[in-house]
Design an enzyme around this catalytic site. Sequence first.
Site, short mmCIF file in Angstrom:
data_model
loop_
_atom_site.label_atom_id
_atom_site.label_comp_id
_atom_site.label_asym_id
_atom_site.label_seq_id
_atom_site.Cartn_x
_atom_site.Cartn_y
_atom_site.Cartn_z
N ASP A 13 0.74 -1.28 0.18
CA ASP A 13 0.06 0.00 0.04
C ASP A 13 1.12 1.23 -0.02
OD1 ASP A 13 -2.55 1.48 0.20
OD2 ASP A 13 -2.43 1.58 2.22
N ASP A 15 -0.30 5.01 1.32
CA ASP A 15 -0.33 5.79 2.04
C ASP A 15 -0.44 5.25 3.39
OD1 ASP A 15 -0.68 8.33 0.84
OD2 ASP A 15 -2.94 7.51 -0.09
#
Length: 266
Positions: A13, A15
């Site tokens: 991922d 953020d």
Amino acid sequence: MRTRDEIECWLTDMDGVLVHENQAVPGASDLLQQWRFENKPFLVLTNNSIFTPRDLSARLRASGLDVPEESIWTSALATAAFLKEQAPGGSAFVIGEAGLTTALHEAGFIMTEVNPDFVVVGETRNYSFEAITKAIRCINKGARFIATNPDATGPSAEGVLPATGAISALITKATGRDPYVVGKPNPMMFRSALNRIGAHSENTGMIGDRMDTDVVAGIEAGLHTVLVLTGISDQAEIEKYPFRPNEVLGSVAELLNDEPIETETY
């Protein structure tokens, strides 16, 4: 059970894992360099469908991270890949930004408001009543309903903003039709990412900061899952769920090898 040493490819991922508030998380740059040095294929994943990979690559570069656009996989790209398999050369009425429309154009789709095969809802900062009304009418006439991701809200400097999931819920209420959601936590997004880099679930790891998207989708896709605590999850959050990641780490810095990475000099 797999160990981290058996992992040959990585999905991560963005953020809360690699960046936090537009700043690189300590260790993130070194980890990306380590993967490149070890020739380990990787993709940076995001449910954000607003930006193209080129845009996101530039944003990451401004944060201090070197991630080429071909190493970024968005929910818009996953949606386009899914629809290309479902209806090659199809048509869509789209609510979204350049990240989504560009991905669909490159997948061979035609954008139209007249009898589209699909209504595709993604994230935008400019949701309009007119566009939502058109989407509802297209679905009522038989268009199939697709959403890039289920996220109900997104962040802004002033507070939360309504996002794809909230607008999809409005359309569902008006039509009685639920969308097929391609992005996390649908493991479909992970499987399309694996296909993108020619990886297999048996030797791929997923790094995320959310139990309800990254970890659960990683488990369902058969990946080695790593939860980092630099995003929204803490130990109390982990305890709320009946499933567990394979590893819980303070940050991606704990994935770095002890040995320094050798770099060539010229």
